[in-house]
Scaffold this active site. Structure first.
Site, PDB file in Angstrom:
ATOM      1  N   GLY A 114       0.788  -1.235   0.000  1.00 48.21           N
ATOM      2  CA  GLY A 114       0.000   0.000   0.000  1.00 48.21           C
ATOM      3  C   GLY A 114       0.814   1.277   0.000  1.00 48.21           C
ATOM      4  O   GLY A 114       0.304   2.318   0.402  1.00 48.21           O
ATOM      5  N   SER A 115       2.057   1.206  -0.509  1.00 45.54           N
ATOM      6  CA  SER A 115       2.850   2.445  -0.500  1.00 45.54           C
ATOM      7  C   SER A 115       2.233   3.495  -1.424  1.00 45.54           C
ATOM      8  O   SER A 115       2.236   4.691  -1.117  1.00 45.54           O
ATOM      9  CB  SER A 115       4.305   2.170  -0.882  1.00 45.54           C
ATOM     10  OG  SER A 115       4.404   1.810  -2.235  1.00 45.54           O
ATOM     11  N   LEU A 132      -4.664  -7.199  -7.749  1.00 46.87           N
ATOM     12  CA  LEU A 132      -4.259  -8.177  -8.751  1.00 46.87           C
ATOM     13  C   LEU A 132      -5.400  -8.847  -9.510  1.00 46.87           C
ATOM     14  O   LEU A 132      -5.167  -9.498 -10.521  1.00 46.87           O
ATOM     15  CB  LEU A 132      -3.376  -9.261  -8.098  1.00 46.87           C
ATOM     16  CG  LEU A 132      -2.092  -8.733  -7.457  1.00 46.87           C
ATOM     17  CD1 LEU A 132      -1.244  -9.876  -6.928  1.00 46.87           C
ATOM     18  CD2 LEU A 132      -1.288  -7.903  -8.445  1.00 46.87           C
ATOM     19  N   ASN A 148      -5.421   2.202 -13.488  1.00 45.44           N
ATOM     20  CA  ASN A 148      -4.449   1.291 -12.880  1.00 45.44           C
ATOM     21  C   ASN A 148      -3.046   1.849 -13.096  1.00 45.44           C
ATOM     22  O   ASN A 148      -2.812   2.622 -14.015  1.00 45.44           O
ATOM     23  CB  ASN A 148      -4.564  -0.083 -13.546  1.00 45.44           C
ATOM     24  CG  ASN A 148      -3.591  -1.088 -12.950  1.00 45.44           C
ATOM     25  OD1 ASN A 148      -3.404  -1.146 -11.729  1.00 45.44           O
ATOM     26  ND2 ASN A 148      -2.948  -1.874 -13.794  1.00 45.44           N
ATOM     27  N   HIS A 188       0.868   0.428 -13.685  1.00 45.08           N
ATOM     28  CA  HIS A 188       1.624  -0.784 -13.991  1.00 45.08           C
ATOM     29  C   HIS A 188       3.118  -0.442 -13.939  1.00 45.08           C
ATOM     30  O   HIS A 188       3.534   0.582 -14.494  1.00 45.08           O
ATOM     31  CB  HIS A 188       1.244  -1.288 -15.385  1.00 45.08           C
ATOM     32  CG  HIS A 188       1.890  -2.582 -15.730  1.00 45.08           C
ATOM     33  ND1 HIS A 188       1.453  -3.792 -15.214  1.00 45.08           N
ATOM     34  CD2 HIS A 188       2.958  -2.871 -16.505  1.00 45.08           C
ATOM     35  CE1 HIS A 188       2.229  -4.758 -15.678  1.00 45.08           C
ATOM     36  NE2 HIS A 188       3.142  -4.227 -16.455  1.00 45.08           N
ATOM     37  N   ASP A 246      -4.034  -5.050 -18.105  1.00 46.57           N
ATOM     38  CA  ASP A 246      -3.044  -4.051 -18.550  1.00 46.57           C
ATOM     39  C   ASP A 246      -3.241  -3.593 -19.990  1.00 46.57           C
ATOM     40  O   ASP A 246      -2.269  -3.455 -20.748  1.00 46.57           O
ATOM     41  CB  ASP A 246      -1.610  -4.615 -18.397  1.00 46.57           C
ATOM     42  CG  ASP A 246      -1.353  -5.124 -17.003  1.00 46.57           C
ATOM     43  OD1 ASP A 246      -1.834  -4.489 -16.054  1.00 46.57           O
ATOM     44  OD2 ASP A 246      -0.690  -6.170 -16.861  1.00 46.57           O
TER      45      ASP A 246
HETATM   46  C1  GRF Z   1       3.063  -1.071  -7.702  1.00 43.28           C
HETATM   47  O1  GRF Z   1       4.359  -1.293  -8.137  1.00 43.28           O
HETATM   48  C2  GRF Z   1       2.142  -0.954  -8.888  1.00 43.28           C
HETATM   49  O2  GRF Z   1       2.773  -0.603 -10.051  1.00 43.28           O
HETATM   50  C3  GRF Z   1       1.598  -2.329  -9.040  1.00 43.28           C
HETATM   51  O3  GRF Z   1       1.519  -2.868  -7.748  1.00 43.28           O
HETATM   52  C4  GRF Z   1       2.511  -2.250  -6.934  1.00 43.28           C
HETATM   53  C5  GRF Z   1       1.850  -1.843  -5.661  1.00 43.28           C
HETATM   54  O4  GRF Z   1       2.784  -1.416  -4.720  1.00 43.28           O
HETATM   55  N1  GRF Z   1       0.326  -2.304  -9.728  1.00 43.28           N
HETATM   56  P1  GRF Z   1       2.324  -0.795  -3.341  1.00 43.28           P
HETATM   57  O5  GRF Z   1       1.444  -1.835  -2.651  1.00 43.28           O
HETATM   58  O6  GRF Z   1       1.575   0.444  -3.634  1.00 43.28           O
HETATM   59  O7  GRF Z   1       3.580  -0.536  -2.582  1.00 43.28           O
END
Ligand code: GRF
Length: 314
Positions: free
Chosen positions: A139-140, A212, A229, A231, A272
């Site tokens: 969730g960063s 996902l 989204n 990617h 995607d």
């Molecule tokens: C990110 O790298 C994004 O591109 C992908 O999933 C990852 C999620 O990272 N779809 P975080 O959970 O937000 O750290």
């Protein structure tokens, strides 16, 4: 064929019928008006007549379909359609081709037609725009988006939706006091089961940030061009089923690429695959590992995703 058109344009059967009527009537009127205009020019030599006639009908066709689309209530569809056609002809794709030397810097899109179109459709200055973040990981990105809009007067993160109650993002939602929606697999893939909840909460934009599961078509139809989204690579390369997290970075490195980056795109029924809104690049360094590349990609994501969301919602 009608079913395919309906899916492609994401419209109901009734709307498809109205759109086709507008196309047909617009075409008939174009032919009629074209002939009248040609009479007016006085050209009757076939060598000149045919090319001039083609030019005339090409110019008046968009006007005719737009005109007809108004009483049929399909004006927005045709504006978007003609805009897309124009972009295709002029090659304007809202893509970022180069990043600056500092890859952490946010980069402005070269042409932001998609953003403008979205803005025009959604613009309403009086209403608070609400975001639902769908995430299943650490969730960063969710955290950066929450931070970005923390003091915003007109944009708010209203829901964090996740299929993993133990994920880091759930903890973030708790800490930030943001309502959490736990998504159950069976219910989710039934299609539109969560639509009433999201609509009731007044959600304007669904932001996928490490979610996902493929988004079911009924949910996409309920939020047309309002699900995006991010990617961690430069689509259309290195996308599709199974391409997430380190799998993506591993594939990019194995392919011997000199650069990678991020893609923010609309979500459609394929992994995607939707229209690209924004891309930014970063260099791949010698002896990069998937983990090191992932870190730099995250920097790009954090710098750009909140800003693009803001532009889409403004
Ligand atoms: C990110 O790298 C994004 O591109 C992908 O999933 C990852 C999620 O990272 N779809 P975080 O959970 O937000 O750290």
């Amino acid at each position: 064929m009608f079913k395919k058109l309906q899916q492609r344009w994401k419209v109901s059967p009734i709307r498809l019928l109205l759109i086709l009527i507008a196309f047909a009537t617009g075409g008939i009127l174009t032919g009629y008006a074209g002939k009248k205009l040609m009479n007016f020019t006085g050209i009757d030599n076939p060598v000149f007549y045919i090319p001039v006639y083609i030019i005339v009908i090409t110019l008046i066709w968009p006007l005719m379909v737009l005109l007809i689309s108004i009483p049929l209530g399909q004006y927005r569809f045709f504006m978007a359609y003609l805009n897309k056609l124009y972009n295709r002809i002029t090659g304007n794709h809202s893509r970022i081709k180069n990043t600056g030397p500092d890859m952490g810097e946010p980069i402005a899109p070269e042409g932001n037609t998609s953003l403008e179109k979205f803005n025009a459709l959604k613009a309403s200055k009086t209403q608070i725009k609400k975001i639902a973040i769908f995430a299943s990981g650490a969730g960063s990105n969710a955290q950066k988006i929450i931070d970005h809009f923390r003091h915003s007067a007109n944009i708010q993160v209203a829901i964090i939706a996740t299929n993993k109650p133990t994920a880091g993002v759930t903890e973030i939602a708790g800490k930030e006091n943001i309502p959490t929606l736990i998504i159950e697999k069976e219910t989710f893939f039934r299609g539109d089961a969560y639509v009433p909840h999201l609509k009731h909460a007044g959600i304007n934009l669904i932001v996928l940030a490490g979610f996902l599961w493929k988004i079911p078509t009924p949910l996409i139809n309920a939020f047309p061009r309002s699900i995006i989204n991010i990617h961690p690579a430069l689509l259309p390369d290195f996308g599709g089923k199974g391409m997430y997290g380190d799998n993506v970075h591993q594939a990019v490195l194995q392919a011997g690429k000199k650069e990678s980056g991020i893609t923010i795109h609309y979500v459609d029924e394929h992994y995607d695959n939707g229209d690209i809104i924004f891309q930014a690049k970063c260099a791949i360094l010698e002896n990069d590992t998937p983990g090191q590349l992932a870190q730099r990609i995250h920097v790009l994501e954090h710098a750009n995703y909140p800003l693009i969301i803001e532009q889409l919602l403004q």
